[in-house]
Design an enzyme around this catalytic site. Structure first.
Site, mmCIF file in Angstrom:
data_model
loop_
_atom_site.group_PDB
_atom_site.id
_atom_site.type_symbol
_atom_site.label_atom_id
_atom_site.label_comp_id
_atom_site.label_asym_id
_atom_site.label_seq_id
_atom_site.Cartn_x
_atom_site.Cartn_y
_atom_site.Cartn_z
ATOM 1 N N GLU A 197 -72.265 -12.369 21.294
ATOM 2 C CA GLU A 197 -72.266 -10.894 21.331
ATOM 3 C C GLU A 197 -72.410 -10.385 22.758
ATOM 4 O OE1 GLU A 197 -74.776 -9.107 18.308
ATOM 5 O OE2 GLU A 197 -73.600 -10.035 16.730
ATOM 6 N N GLU A 318 -70.936 -15.076 12.331
ATOM 7 C CA GLU A 318 -72.090 -14.339 11.785
ATOM 8 C C GLU A 318 -71.591 -13.364 10.744
ATOM 9 O OE1 GLU A 318 -75.130 -12.612 14.317
ATOM 10 O OE2 GLU A 318 -74.904 -14.249 15.764
HETATM 11 O O1 AHR Z 1 -78.379 -12.399 12.931
HETATM 12 C C1 AHR Z 1 -79.170 -11.469 13.611
HETATM 13 C C2 AHR Z 1 -78.509 -10.977 14.887
HETATM 14 O O2 AHR Z 1 -77.362 -10.276 14.562
HETATM 15 C C3 AHR Z 1 -78.017 -12.030 15.836
HETATM 16 O O3 AHR Z 1 -79.024 -12.503 16.669
HETATM 17 C C4 AHR Z 1 -77.002 -11.299 16.627
HETATM 18 O O4 AHR Z 1 -75.999 -12.140 17.137
HETATM 19 C C5 AHR Z 1 -76.477 -10.272 15.648
HETATM 20 O O5 AHR Z 1 -76.454 -9.005 16.190
#
Ligand code: AHR
Length: 517
Positions: A197, A318
């Site tokens: 991110e 994710e």
């Molecule tokens: O999964 C929680 C958070 O969500 C992670 O650390 C991040 O990559 C995303 O914003």
């Protein structure tokens, strides 16, 4: 729930056949002659961050703990994850990855420096779970490590040295350091994330700046011996198509094997309770889940434009539901319950990813234990499995199987004046000659009659399992750990070479049928 059921027959043309399909039924045609893609088992991957009780208390209890463990890693959790054939595990973050300095997590534990986990609750991280512990966990699980390096606050040298520490077998400063810390052989880590991110917590970069940074960091993340790194560029947030386009345009494709995407099923303005919701929020969450599918298709279309031969994979590293934390728990720990609604999101998403397996080669649900859409909860010595875990257990039949294309017109799940496809199906055939179909009915009130034409000769027996529950808010607790549990499903039949079944409301079924040729 008020629902309008439309019993007007839909007129559907299939080839030259004209027939009427009722609103409560669907005819599914499999096309085995078009099957050519493999559903990578890595689509069923996981993500575990130094966040809340995911690592500490989730996996790691320490060698002196009374909780049964091997080298400090809890045995019950390892057994549960082995039972779903966990194919990979992404670590150490997440946002934590771009603050993590790996050298703080090696050497004697008592001498490791501490740090503040600023993203997640401001707690002190004592670095007792570091590189060696993670690699030991992966070996106990029999799973592939996916390590995410630090681009946001780390240096090119730091990332380069981590790769050398993990993967170089000769004489070198990092390989010698690894040996001094008790590990002779290189581990040979393949999957390597270059930041996380980086449009946000990983450095607030522009896409253009990150693409340049990627080229620097990736250059020095070297291949050692026969080990070829599979490098994953930190991809877009949700619908940021410019990010995907810029990376595809500005990073030479031979330098990245994958580009990631993060997209959570949530309403960021008002996430809502994980357990206290009604028909409206049930529909809303499933609608958001389906919207993600459309967004992924747009990211894929951009990738297709720059990479028609599909050399760069989309890595959905994710995803999952994100609700308010459970009342009374640390807001920075992201602990939420997991209901039948979460199981529906998992079933839908995995079916969808299976069907995009020509481009999607890995996905990682967030986050395996005690955080967000978790598969496992732990509390002291106790462990329970969530409805989402059961989906992964039922769906493991798709791992590395050949995806079978299919077509059908789904009946609708209507809420007020909105509607979604009620039924989602994915089919595959494995090396043992078994065909599997994962079938999801998200409609919480209506069952549907399905007729499946397999397009090939199948055996006479079909077996199945079903996950369903009395309520959309049903979940498992430490007092009632088997409240939501898969059961045998024996109501599918084979007649004249076709499979018929009635799929109950709000359920996920996985069928197994032998293929005759
Ligand atoms: O999964 C929680 C958070 O969500 C992670 O650390 C991040 O990559 C995303 O914003």
């Amino acid at each position: 729930m008020k629902k309008n059921i439309i019993f007007i027959a839909a007129i559907i043309f299939t080839g030259s056949t004209l027939f009427a399909q009722k609103a409560d039924e669907a005819a599914i045609a499999l096309h085995p002659e078009q099957a050519k893609e493999t559903i990578s088992r890595h689509i069923y991957g996981h993500f575990s961050e130094h966040l809340g009780n995911c690592i500490y208390g989730g996996y790691w209890v320490g060698e002196d703990s009374p909780i049964p463990n091997k080298n400090g890693i809890r045995t019950d959790v390892v057994e549960a994850l082995k039972a779903i054939n966990i194919p990979n595990l992404r670590w150490p973050g997440g946002c934590f990855a771009d603050e993590y300095h790996w050298m703080d997590g090696i050497g004697p534990r008592s001498e490791r420096p501490k740090m503040v986990n600023t993203h997640w609750g401001g707690v002190t991280e004592d670095n007792s779970f570091g590189t060696h512990e993670f690699m030991d966990l992966c070996m106990q699980l029999g799973t592939e490590p996916v390590i995410c390096g630090n681009v946001g606050s780390g240096t090119v040298q730091e990332m380069s040295q981590w790769v050398e520490y993990l993967n170089f077998d000769g004489i070198s400063p990092m390989a010698d350091l690894r040996r001094a810390n008790g590990r002779n052989e290189a581990w040979g880590v393949k999957y390597w994330g270059v930041g996380n991110e980086n449009w946000g917590c990983g450095g607030n970069m522009t896409a253009e700046f990150y693409a340049d940074q990627y080229r620097r960091y990736a250059t020095y993340a070297r291949n050692y011996g026969n080990n070829r790194l599979y490098k994953i560029a930190g991809g877009a947030n949700s619908t940021d198509y410019h990010w995907t386009e810029t990376l595809m345009k500005n990073i030479p494709h031979h330098m990245m094997q994958g580009i990631s995407l993060h997209y959570y099923t949530t309403n960021w303005r008002n996430k809502g309770s994980a357990t206290e919701f009604g028909d409206s929020l049930y529909f809303d969450v499933l609608r958001r889940c389906v919207e993600i599918e459309d967004a992924i298709d747009r990211h894929i279309a951009i990738m297709d434009k720059y990479d028609p031969r599909k050399r760069v994979a989309l890595i959905f590293d994710e995803w999952g539901t994100w609700f308010d934390v459970e009342p009374g728990t640390n807001p920075g720990f992201l602990f939420q319950q997991n209901t039948m609604r979460d199981a529906m999101v998992a079933g839908l998403t995995l079916n969808y990813l299976n069907d995009r397996c020509d481009r999607v080669k890995m996905a990682n649900i967030a986050q395996t234990i005690n955080v967000l859409q978790a598969l496992i909860f732990t509390e002291g010595e106790h462990m329970i499995l969530t409805p989402t875990y059961h989906i992964y257990e039922m769906y493991k039949v798709h791992h590395d199987a050949t995806m079978l294309p299919l077509s059908f017109e789904s009946p609708k799940y209507t809420y007020g004046n909105q509607e979604l496809d009620a039924i989602s199906i994915s089919a595959s055939r494995n090396e043992d000659g078994m065909m599997h179909m994962s079938i999801v009915n998200i409609d919480p009130e209506n069952s549907f009659h399905l007729t499946i034409s397999p397009g090939m000769e199948i055996g006479k027996e079909v077996t199945g399992r079903i996950l369903t529950a009395d309520e959309m808010t049903s979940y498992n607790t430490f007092m009632k750990p088997e409240n939501v549990l898969p059961e045998e499903f024996s109501k599918a039949k084979i007649k004249d070479g076709a499979i018929t079944l009635k799929i109950p409301a709000m359920s996920v079924i996985v069928l197994e049928v032998p293929v005759m040729n």
